[in-house]
Design a protein around this motif. Structure first.
Motif, PDB file in Angstrom:
ATOM      1  N   GLU A 262       3.065  10.399  -9.496  1.00  0.00           N
ATOM      2  CA  GLU A 262       1.786   9.802  -9.907  1.00  0.00           C
ATOM      3  C   GLU A 262       1.882   8.995 -11.196  1.00  0.00           C
ATOM      4  O   GLU A 262       0.968   8.238 -11.535  1.00  0.00           O
ATOM      5  CB  GLU A 262       0.717  10.890 -10.082  1.00  0.00           C
ATOM      6  CG  GLU A 262       0.330  11.601  -8.792  1.00  0.00           C
ATOM      7  CD  GLU A 262       1.073  12.913  -8.641  1.00  0.00           C
ATOM      8  OE1 GLU A 262       2.283  12.949  -8.942  1.00  0.00           O
ATOM      9  OE2 GLU A 262       0.432  13.906  -8.246  1.00  0.00           O
ATOM     10  N   LEU A 266       0.762   2.404  -7.970  1.00  0.00           N
ATOM     11  CA  LEU A 266       0.770   2.304  -6.511  1.00  0.00           C
ATOM     12  C   LEU A 266       0.889   0.832  -6.156  1.00  0.00           C
ATOM     13  O   LEU A 266       0.009   0.029  -6.473  1.00  0.00           O
ATOM     14  CB  LEU A 266      -0.512   2.902  -5.935  1.00  0.00           C
ATOM     15  CG  LEU A 266      -0.677   2.829  -4.411  1.00  0.00           C
ATOM     16  CD1 LEU A 266       0.440   3.597  -3.711  1.00  0.00           C
ATOM     17  CD2 LEU A 266      -2.043   3.373  -3.992  1.00  0.00           C
ATOM     18  N   ILE A 271       5.250   3.723  -3.088  1.00  0.00           N
ATOM     19  CA  ILE A 271       4.213   4.640  -2.615  1.00  0.00           C
ATOM     20  C   ILE A 271       4.260   5.928  -3.432  1.00  0.00           C
ATOM     21  O   ILE A 271       5.335   6.501  -3.641  1.00  0.00           O
ATOM     22  CB  ILE A 271       4.403   4.970  -1.120  1.00  0.00           C
ATOM     23  CG1 ILE A 271       4.413   3.685  -0.290  1.00  0.00           C
ATOM     24  CG2 ILE A 271       3.308   5.917  -0.632  1.00  0.00           C
ATOM     25  CD1 ILE A 271       3.135   2.895  -0.352  1.00  0.00           C
ATOM     26  N   ARG A 272       3.098   6.372  -3.872  1.00  0.00           N
ATOM     27  CA  ARG A 272       3.009   7.609  -4.639  1.00  0.00           C
ATOM     28  C   ARG A 272       1.973   8.528  -3.996  1.00  0.00           C
ATOM     29  O   ARG A 272       1.175   8.079  -3.148  1.00  0.00           O
ATOM     30  CB  ARG A 272       2.628   7.311  -6.081  1.00  0.00           C
ATOM     31  CG  ARG A 272       1.185   6.901  -6.240  1.00  0.00           C
ATOM     32  CD  ARG A 272       0.817   6.602  -7.678  1.00  0.00           C
ATOM     33  NE  ARG A 272      -0.610   6.774  -7.890  1.00  0.00           N
ATOM     34  CZ  ARG A 272      -1.257   6.354  -8.963  1.00  0.00           C
ATOM     35  NH1 ARG A 272      -0.602   5.726  -9.923  1.00  0.00           N
ATOM     36  NH2 ARG A 272      -2.551   6.575  -9.097  1.00  0.00           N
ATOM     37  N   TYR A 274      -1.450  10.883  -3.440  1.00  0.00           N
ATOM     38  CA  TYR A 274      -2.845  10.829  -3.868  1.00  0.00           C
ATOM     39  C   TYR A 274      -2.972  11.733  -5.093  1.00  0.00           C
ATOM     40  O   TYR A 274      -2.355  12.794  -5.171  1.00  0.00           O
ATOM     41  CB  TYR A 274      -3.771  11.352  -2.774  1.00  0.00           C
ATOM     42  CG  TYR A 274      -3.838  10.487  -1.540  1.00  0.00           C
ATOM     43  CD1 TYR A 274      -4.695   9.395  -1.485  1.00  0.00           C
ATOM     44  CD2 TYR A 274      -3.049  10.773  -0.424  1.00  0.00           C
ATOM     45  CE1 TYR A 274      -4.767   8.603  -0.342  1.00  0.00           C
ATOM     46  CE2 TYR A 274      -3.121   9.988   0.724  1.00  0.00           C
ATOM     47  CZ  TYR A 274      -3.973   8.909   0.744  1.00  0.00           C
ATOM     48  OH  TYR A 274      -4.043   8.121   1.874  1.00  0.00           O
ATOM     49  N   ILE A 369      -3.470   0.702  -9.575  1.00  0.00           N
ATOM     50  CA  ILE A 369      -3.457   0.844  -8.125  1.00  0.00           C
ATOM     51  C   ILE A 369      -3.709  -0.517  -7.479  1.00  0.00           C
ATOM     52  O   ILE A 369      -4.751  -1.145  -7.699  1.00  0.00           O
ATOM     53  CB  ILE A 369      -4.524   1.850  -7.651  1.00  0.00           C
ATOM     54  CG1 ILE A 369      -4.220   3.247  -8.207  1.00  0.00           C
ATOM     55  CG2 ILE A 369      -4.601   1.879  -6.133  1.00  0.00           C
ATOM     56  CD1 ILE A 369      -5.269   4.286  -7.819  1.00  0.00           C
ATOM     57  N   SER A 374      -3.155   0.613  -1.553  1.00  0.00           N
ATOM     58  CA  SER A 374      -4.012   1.766  -1.277  1.00  0.00           C
ATOM     59  C   SER A 374      -4.391   1.814   0.201  1.00  0.00           C
ATOM     60  O   SER A 374      -4.375   2.885   0.835  1.00  0.00           O
ATOM     61  CB  SER A 374      -5.270   1.686  -2.150  1.00  0.00           C
ATOM     62  OG  SER A 374      -6.109   2.795  -1.917  1.00  0.00           O
ATOM     63  N   ARG A 377      -1.293   2.867   2.127  1.00  0.00           N
ATOM     64  CA  ARG A 377      -1.030   4.307   1.988  1.00  0.00           C
ATOM     65  C   ARG A 377      -1.947   5.107   2.910  1.00  0.00           C
ATOM     66  O   ARG A 377      -1.502   6.077   3.542  1.00  0.00           O
ATOM     67  CB  ARG A 377      -1.211   4.752   0.538  1.00  0.00           C
ATOM     68  CG  ARG A 377      -0.937   6.243   0.337  1.00  0.00           C
ATOM     69  CD  ARG A 377      -1.010   6.648  -1.125  1.00  0.00           C
ATOM     70  NE  ARG A 377      -2.356   6.445  -1.698  1.00  0.00           N
ATOM     71  CZ  ARG A 377      -2.666   6.738  -2.961  1.00  0.00           C
ATOM     72  NH1 ARG A 377      -1.751   7.231  -3.777  1.00  0.00           N
ATOM     73  NH2 ARG A 377      -3.901   6.518  -3.405  1.00  0.00           N
TER      74      ARG A 377
END
Length: 390
Positions: A262, A266, A271-272, A274, A369, A374, A377
């Protein structure tokens, strides 16, 4: 008749010289005892037979040691000597350098155990670093073709269920002891109030480094470190993570990407998980996070074992040359990969899978982000959730 002064002294000196030259005088090819002699010299005589073996002391097989010697032999040509005056062979110099990088002991301690002046230990180690940097860099490189990348992507999907994933990224601190009087020392002070230098690494599913970046001050966070790297620049220009896309829904193409925690932004190619501020994650999001976090552990394990194996960079390092340190870090990463490439399953069996590579350090969640990332993802999480319940 009175005894001749110096007679006993001469004999003791000879004995000392013999002790101090036990490393030198023959190459591995001409002496089957070389490995045994260097092991005993470093381990001493007060340890068990197992703890005095070459493989235990150097953390590698004799075959791997020979390979490393072959990489540097043309560059390790300096007339370095032991305290006795005996010349160091290439094998001796490699043993000295590996001991320095692997033990993390002071130059004086290593010099005393090997019978060499501490300045010689320093010079030999730096010559070795320069040589490995020049001849061993091919052990760390980004896969340049789809044929090279495909096995990595396949393994990520097979083990972690993540399609088209190419690697995992993380960052670690190499702590240093700097005098407060040193000019600009505070530039290197991180949020834990330590002086440190950063290493960013991208790791493949085999725990190998495929991209490393070192040298920036510890005060930077993960996003700042990433944005200062050549890897970021190449990805933003479409020159990295630009291979085959994968269709995961009627309207969605999944490009190649890497995984971060995190603390990273993003992005379409990063990709990280939530971020769970409150317990409001859906089952789909929670399952997605679990997959991402388990895959990201690969980078944590690789960095932890890098520091445990090459203790010079485990820290804190005593007043290092900050211009040379990034190159020493790089060489430790190269050696990490060489051990995996040469030792195979034996290296995997000796890896530590618990503990932290940055004990005491935490990270803050990055608020950056990218909207398209987003959306992507969410669709990837839905795709994985659908496969899970198929």
């Amino acid at each position: 008749m009175a005894p001749i002064r110096g007679g006993n002294k001469k004999r003791k000196t000879d004995e000392k010289d013999e002790h101090n030259t036990v490393l030198s005088g023959s190459s591995m090819e001409s002496s089957v005892d070389w490995f045994m002699m260097v092991s005993k010299k470093i381990a001493g005589h007060s340890v068990t037979e197992r703890l005095s073996t070459f493989e235990y002391i150097f953390g590698m097989s004799r075959r791997t040691f020979k390979y490393i010697c072959s990489l540097v032999e043309e560059h390790m040509t300096g007339n370095f000597t032991f305290s006795s005056g005996m010349l160091m062979s290439v094998d001796d110099q490699v043993a000295v350098a590996l001991r320095r990088l692997g033990s993390g002991q002071s130059l004086i301690s290593i010099g005393e155990s090997l019978g060499a002046h501490h300045s010689t230990i320093s010079q030999v180690t730096w010559r070795f670093v320069e040589a490995i940097e020049e001849t061993g860099l091919h052990h760390i490189r980004w896969p340049s073709t789809e044929q090279e990348m495909e096995p990595l992507k396949s393994k990520f999907e097979k083990i972690h269920g993540l399609p088209n994933c190419c690697g995992v990224i993380d960052m670690t601190h190499i702590t240093m002891t700097l005098p407060s009087s040193q000019q600009r020392a505070d530039v290197w002070r991180d949020h834990m109030n330590n002086h440190s230098m950063l290493l960013q690494a991208i790791v493949d599913p085999n725990f190998r480094f495929i991209d490393v970046f070192a040298g920036m001050p510890g005060k930077m966070n993960e996003m700042e470190m990433l944005q200062n790297s050549n890897f970021y620049s190449l990805c933003e220009k479409g020159k990295r993570l630009n291979g085959t896309t994968l269709t995961i829904s009627e309207d969605t193409e999944l490009r190649e990407y890497i995984i971060g925690k995190e603390a990273y932004p993003l992005l379409p190619w990063l990709i990280r998980p939530y971020h769970e501020i409150t317990p409001t994650l859906s089952e789909q999001e929670a399952k997605f996070n679990d997959k991402i976090n388990k895959a990201h552990a690969i980078a944590k394990i690789a960095l932890r074992n890098l520091k445990e194996r090459w203790k010079l960079i485990q820290g804190p390092m005593w007043r290092p040359d900050k211009n040379r340190l990034p190159r020493s870090i790089l060489v430790c990463c190269i050696l990490h990969n060489i051990l995996i490439d040469m030792e195979g399953d034996m290296m995997m069996n000796n890896m530590s899978f618990s503990g932290e590579h940055d004990p005491g350090y935490d990270f803050t969640v990055c608020e950056s982000i990218d909207h398209s990332a987003s959306v992507l993802r969410n669709k990837l999480a839905k795709y994985l959730h659908g496969k899970l319940h198929y």
